[in-house]
Motif scaffolding. Sequence first.
Motif, PDB file in Angstrom:
ATOM      1  N   THR A 144      -2.271 -10.898   3.279  1.00 21.01           N
ATOM      2  CA  THR A 144      -1.545  -9.702   3.727  1.00 21.01           C
ATOM      3  C   THR A 144      -2.419  -8.899   4.690  1.00 21.01           C
ATOM      4  O   THR A 144      -3.465  -8.380   4.303  1.00 21.01           O
ATOM      5  CB  THR A 144      -1.177  -8.824   2.517  1.00 21.01           C
ATOM      6  OG1 THR A 144      -0.530  -9.635   1.531  1.00 21.01           O
ATOM      7  CG2 THR A 144      -0.235  -7.697   2.934  1.00 21.01           C
TER       8      THR A 144
ATOM      9  N   VAL B 179     -11.264  -4.220  -1.881  1.00 23.82           N
ATOM     10  CA  VAL B 179      -9.946  -4.632  -2.385  1.00 23.82           C
ATOM     11  C   VAL B 179      -9.266  -5.593  -1.398  1.00 23.82           C
ATOM     12  O   VAL B 179      -8.758  -6.644  -1.799  1.00 23.82           O
ATOM     13  CB  VAL B 179      -9.044  -3.414  -2.679  1.00 23.82           C
ATOM     14  CG1 VAL B 179      -7.639  -3.880  -3.081  1.00 23.82           C
ATOM     15  CG2 VAL B 179      -9.645  -2.554  -3.786  1.00 23.82           C
TER      16      VAL B 179
ATOM     17  N   LEU C 124       5.393  -4.060  -2.540  1.00 24.83           N
ATOM     18  CA  LEU C 124       5.611  -5.383  -1.952  1.00 24.83           C
ATOM     19  C   LEU C 124       5.292  -6.503  -2.944  1.00 24.83           C
ATOM     20  O   LEU C 124       6.018  -7.499  -3.006  1.00 24.83           O
ATOM     21  CB  LEU C 124       4.743  -5.528  -0.699  1.00 24.83           C
ATOM     22  CG  LEU C 124       5.289  -4.750   0.505  1.00 24.83           C
ATOM     23  CD1 LEU C 124       4.170  -4.390   1.472  1.00 24.83           C
ATOM     24  CD2 LEU C 124       6.359  -5.565   1.224  1.00 24.83           C
TER      25      LEU C 124
ATOM     26  N   ARG D  26       3.787  -3.167  -8.295  1.00 27.87           N
ATOM     27  CA  ARG D  26       4.549  -2.180  -7.506  1.00 27.87           C
ATOM     28  C   ARG D  26       4.864  -2.757  -6.138  1.00 27.87           C
ATOM     29  O   ARG D  26       4.313  -3.777  -5.737  1.00 27.87           O
ATOM     30  CB  ARG D  26       3.723  -0.918  -7.252  1.00 27.87           C
ATOM     31  CG  ARG D  26       3.241  -0.186  -8.449  1.00 27.87           C
ATOM     32  CD  ARG D  26       2.452   1.043  -8.027  1.00 27.87           C
ATOM     33  NE  ARG D  26       1.962   1.744  -9.195  1.00 27.87           N
ATOM     34  CZ  ARG D  26       0.830   1.433  -9.835  1.00 27.87           C
ATOM     35  NH1 ARG D  26       0.067   0.454  -9.391  1.00 27.87           N
ATOM     36  NH2 ARG D  26       0.469   2.108 -10.903  1.00 27.87           N
TER      37      ARG D  26
ATOM     38  N   VAL E   6      -9.067  -7.776  -8.491  1.00 24.27           N
ATOM     39  CA  VAL E   6      -9.302  -8.762  -7.425  1.00 24.27           C
ATOM     40  C   VAL E   6     -10.661  -8.595  -6.747  1.00 24.27           C
ATOM     41  O   VAL E   6     -11.104  -9.499  -6.036  1.00 24.27           O
ATOM     42  CB  VAL E   6      -8.182  -8.755  -6.350  1.00 24.27           C
ATOM     43  CG1 VAL E   6      -6.839  -9.128  -6.944  1.00 24.27           C
ATOM     44  CG2 VAL E   6      -8.131  -7.444  -5.582  1.00 24.27           C
ATOM     45  N   THR E   7     -11.313  -7.472  -6.958  1.00 26.63           N
ATOM     46  CA  THR E   7     -12.646  -7.308  -6.359  1.00 26.63           C
ATOM     47  C   THR E   7     -13.732  -8.010  -7.188  1.00 26.63           C
ATOM     48  O   THR E   7     -14.882  -8.058  -6.772  1.00 26.63           O
ATOM     49  CB  THR E   7     -13.034  -5.814  -6.219  1.00 26.63           C
ATOM     50  OG1 THR E   7     -13.221  -5.260  -7.526  1.00 26.63           O
ATOM     51  CG2 THR E   7     -11.973  -5.026  -5.481  1.00 26.63           C
TER      52      THR E   7
ATOM     53  N   THR F 141       3.287   4.099   1.716  1.00 27.56           N
ATOM     54  CA  THR F 141       3.846   4.515   3.010  1.00 27.56           C
ATOM     55  C   THR F 141       4.837   5.679   2.912  1.00 27.56           C
ATOM     56  O   THR F 141       5.210   6.246   3.939  1.00 27.56           O
ATOM     57  CB  THR F 141       4.569   3.317   3.681  1.00 27.56           C
ATOM     58  OG1 THR F 141       5.454   2.738   2.721  1.00 27.56           O
ATOM     59  CG2 THR F 141       3.581   2.285   4.154  1.00 27.56           C
TER      60      THR F 141
ATOM     61  N   ARG G 210       4.744   3.197  -2.315  1.00 29.71           N
ATOM     62  CA  ARG G 210       3.991   4.441  -2.544  1.00 29.71           C
ATOM     63  C   ARG G 210       2.890   4.616  -1.500  1.00 29.71           C
ATOM     64  O   ARG G 210       2.438   5.720  -1.268  1.00 29.71           O
ATOM     65  CB  ARG G 210       3.438   4.496  -3.961  1.00 29.71           C
ATOM     66  CG  ARG G 210       2.343   3.492  -4.204  1.00 29.71           C
ATOM     67  CD  ARG G 210       1.653   3.716  -5.520  1.00 29.71           C
ATOM     68  NE  ARG G 210       0.550   2.776  -5.610  1.00 29.71           N
ATOM     69  CZ  ARG G 210      -0.402   2.831  -6.509  1.00 29.71           C
ATOM     70  NH1 ARG G 210      -0.403   3.781  -7.410  1.00 29.71           N
ATOM     71  NH2 ARG G 210      -1.355   1.936  -6.533  1.00 29.71           N
TER      72      ARG G 210
ATOM     73  N   GLY H 273      -3.677  -3.916  -2.710  1.00 32.71           N
ATOM     74  CA  GLY H 273      -4.213  -3.055  -1.656  1.00 32.71           C
ATOM     75  C   GLY H 273      -4.319  -1.602  -2.054  1.00 32.71           C
ATOM     76  O   GLY H 273      -3.649  -1.139  -2.986  1.00 32.71           O
TER      77      GLY H 273
ATOM     78  N   ASN I 143      -2.112  -9.864  -2.177  1.00 32.28           N
ATOM     79  CA  ASN I 143      -1.341  -8.700  -1.723  1.00 32.28           C
ATOM     80  C   ASN I 143      -1.964  -7.367  -2.127  1.00 32.28           C
ATOM     81  O   ASN I 143      -1.685  -6.341  -1.513  1.00 32.28           O
ATOM     82  CB  ASN I 143       0.082  -8.841  -2.301  1.00 32.28           C
ATOM     83  CG  ASN I 143       0.851  -7.541  -2.291  1.00 32.28           C
ATOM     84  OD1 ASN I 143       1.448  -7.164  -1.272  1.00 32.28           O
ATOM     85  ND2 ASN I 143       0.855  -6.816  -3.416  1.00 32.28           N
TER      86      ASN I 143
HETATM   87  N1  LIG Z   1       3.906  -0.819   2.635  1.00 34.71           N
HETATM   88  C1  LIG Z   1       3.641  -1.146   3.883  1.00 34.71           C
HETATM   89  O1  LIG Z   1       4.380  -0.777   4.834  1.00 34.71           O
HETATM   90  C2  LIG Z   1       2.448  -1.958   4.221  1.00 34.71           C
HETATM   91  C3  LIG Z   1       2.091  -2.110   5.567  1.00 34.71           C
HETATM   92  C4  LIG Z   1       1.031  -2.909   5.901  1.00 34.71           C
HETATM   93  C5  LIG Z   1       0.337  -3.589   4.913  1.00 34.71           C
HETATM   94  N2  LIG Z   1       0.665  -3.402   3.603  1.00 34.71           N
HETATM   95  C6  LIG Z   1      -0.118  -4.132   2.594  1.00 34.71           C
HETATM   96  O2  LIG Z   1       0.743  -4.693   1.635  1.00 34.71           O
HETATM   97  C7  LIG Z   1       0.068  -4.773   0.374  1.00 34.71           C
HETATM   98  C8  LIG Z   1       0.896  -4.127  -0.713  1.00 34.71           C
HETATM   99  O3  LIG Z   1       1.009  -2.736  -0.445  1.00 34.71           O
HETATM  100  P1  LIG Z   1       2.167  -1.803  -1.025  1.00 34.71           P
HETATM  101  O4  LIG Z   1       2.648  -1.017   0.127  1.00 34.71           O
HETATM  102  O5  LIG Z   1       3.112  -2.615  -1.836  1.00 34.71           O
HETATM  103  O6  LIG Z   1       1.287  -0.817  -1.932  1.00 34.71           O
HETATM  104  P2  LIG Z   1       1.417  -0.398  -3.500  1.00 34.71           P
HETATM  105  O7  LIG Z   1       0.391   0.674  -3.712  1.00 34.71           O
HETATM  106  O8  LIG Z   1       2.821  -0.102  -3.842  1.00 34.71           O
HETATM  107  O9  LIG Z   1       0.978  -1.723  -4.250  1.00 34.71           O
HETATM  108  C9  LIG Z   1      -0.350  -2.212  -4.219  1.00 34.71           C
HETATM  109  C10 LIG Z   1      -0.709  -2.670  -5.615  1.00 34.71           C
HETATM  110  O10 LIG Z   1      -2.041  -3.239  -5.586  1.00 34.71           O
HETATM  111  C11 LIG Z   1      -2.655  -2.899  -6.819  1.00 34.71           C
HETATM  112  N3  LIG Z   1      -4.123  -3.008  -6.728  1.00 34.71           N
HETATM  113  C12 LIG Z   1      -4.958  -2.143  -6.095  1.00 34.71           C
HETATM  114  N4  LIG Z   1      -6.237  -2.523  -6.277  1.00 34.71           N
HETATM  115  C13 LIG Z   1      -6.198  -3.647  -7.048  1.00 34.71           C
HETATM  116  C14 LIG Z   1      -7.192  -4.500  -7.580  1.00 34.71           C
HETATM  117  N5  LIG Z   1      -8.503  -4.260  -7.351  1.00 34.71           N
HETATM  118  N6  LIG Z   1      -6.817  -5.584  -8.331  1.00 34.71           N
HETATM  119  C15 LIG Z   1      -5.512  -5.819  -8.571  1.00 34.71           C
HETATM  120  N7  LIG Z   1      -4.506  -5.022  -8.087  1.00 34.71           N
HETATM  121  C16 LIG Z   1      -4.852  -3.967  -7.338  1.00 34.71           C
HETATM  122  C17 LIG Z   1      -2.201  -1.462  -7.067  1.00 34.71           C
HETATM  123  O11 LIG Z   1      -2.369  -1.085  -8.430  1.00 34.71           O
HETATM  124  C18 LIG Z   1      -0.741  -1.502  -6.619  1.00 34.71           C
HETATM  125  O12 LIG Z   1       0.157  -1.731  -7.686  1.00 34.71           O
HETATM  126  C19 LIG Z   1      -1.297  -4.122   0.602  1.00 34.71           C
HETATM  127  O13 LIG Z   1      -2.257  -5.118   0.886  1.00 34.71           O
HETATM  128  C20 LIG Z   1      -1.068  -3.247   1.810  1.00 34.71           C
HETATM  129  O14 LIG Z   1      -2.250  -2.959   2.507  1.00 34.71           O
HETATM  130  C21 LIG Z   1       1.696  -2.597   3.243  1.00 34.71           C
END
Ligand SMILES: NC(=O)c1ccc[n+]([C@@H]2O[C@H](COP(=O)([O-])OP(=O)(O)OC[C@H]3O[C@@H](n4cnc5c(N)ncnc54)[C@H](O)[C@@H]3O)[C@@H](O)[C@H]2O)c1
Length: 291
Positions: free
Chosen positions: A144, A111, A16, A14, A62-63, A196, A194, A90, A88
């Motif tokens: 990240t 995570v 990023l 999903r 990843v944990t 943000t 999802r 999170g 990435n």
């Molecule tokens: N969206 C933003 O504006 C924003 C801002 C700052 C940092 N980030 C960071 O960017 C990264 C991606 O976030 P996003 O916004 O795309 O969120 P997202 O929820 O859309 O995607 C995160 C993905 O990580 C996966 N995930 C969670 N735990 C996991 C695990 N233990 N093993 C494998 N996969 C796992 C989830 O299933 C999910 O598909 C994260 O590290 C987040 O903290 C995002």
Amino acid sequence: MSAPRTAVVTGAGRGLGRAHALALAAAGHAVIVNDLGDGPAETVAAEIGAAGGTALVSHHDVTDFAATAELVGLAADRFGSLDVVVANAGILRDRTLASMSEAEWDDVIAVHLKGTFTIAHHAAAHWRARAKSGADVDGRLITTTSASGLFGNVGQSNYAAAKAGVAAFTLVAAQELRPYGVSVNCVAPSALTRLTEEPLRRYEGEITDRRREELDPRWVARVVAWLCRPGTRDVTGRVFDVRGPRVGIASGWHLEPTFTQPDDPEHLDRALRSAIAAAPPAADMEGQRHA
Ligand SMILES: NC(=O)c1ccc[n+]([C@@H]2O[C@H](COP(=O)([O-])OP(=O)(O)OC[C@H]3O[C@@H](n4cnc5c(N)ncnc54)[C@H](O)[C@@H]3O)[C@@H](O)[C@H]2O)c1
């Protein structure tokens, strides 16, 4: 023809991670699309395949230290080597400090912080072995972080601590992996995903098409793909704050101003007060808007 470079993107089902996987595949990488559960990773791998690229699915958590060893092994077994890791994955468990449960703290640290260490550790061991065998590795590790970790954000002591840890981890990993031919950089993204969507709606109301375009994850993925291009290995130990089309290079703690403690303890109060007044304001995320 030479074998394609291989990338692992964690949390790539999903948001990023998906954008990073698509961008790296479009740049010619074979991509291992890692995410939990059936569905999201398969969909992204199918998108890559439909566009003529090569993708494999991984459901490793990843944990889990042993699972991430398997993930790195999968890249080496199926594609001969691993060249790029984008850490990435999170989650968020927002809560003010006084209300936060132990599980909310532990899950977020696991995570983000451990989940960066696990995959980076196994990749580092893979790269070290290749470098010692005489190969020119040309590897990339992208971590990240978040504006929350760099500047602080109320309700996110768990997440900010993990993300500040990831930024610090990046600086050390960059120094340690340089001799093996690997650059290590970090992105602090702002994108509509999802994670943000709901907070953004709360702050800004209905999200316009213009805002969706400005916050499309592909802007962040462009910078990640650039960092993975041939000829960019010299760029290492950097933190890139990417908010849609705006990019900033974030730099870390600095000591300013400094002073020698006065002998008289009575004078310490004045010396500390004047140093604090002369220092830049204390960090806060709201104050860190891009110009
Ligand atoms: N969206 C933003 O504006 C924003 C801002 C700052 C940092 N980030 C960071 O960017 C990264 C991606 O976030 P996003 O916004 O795309 O969120 P997202 O929820 O859309 O995607 C995160 C993905 O990580 C996966 N995930 C969670 N735990 C996991 C695990 N233990 N093993 C494998 N996969 C796992 C989830 O299933 C999910 O598909 C994260 O590290 C987040 O903290 C995002």
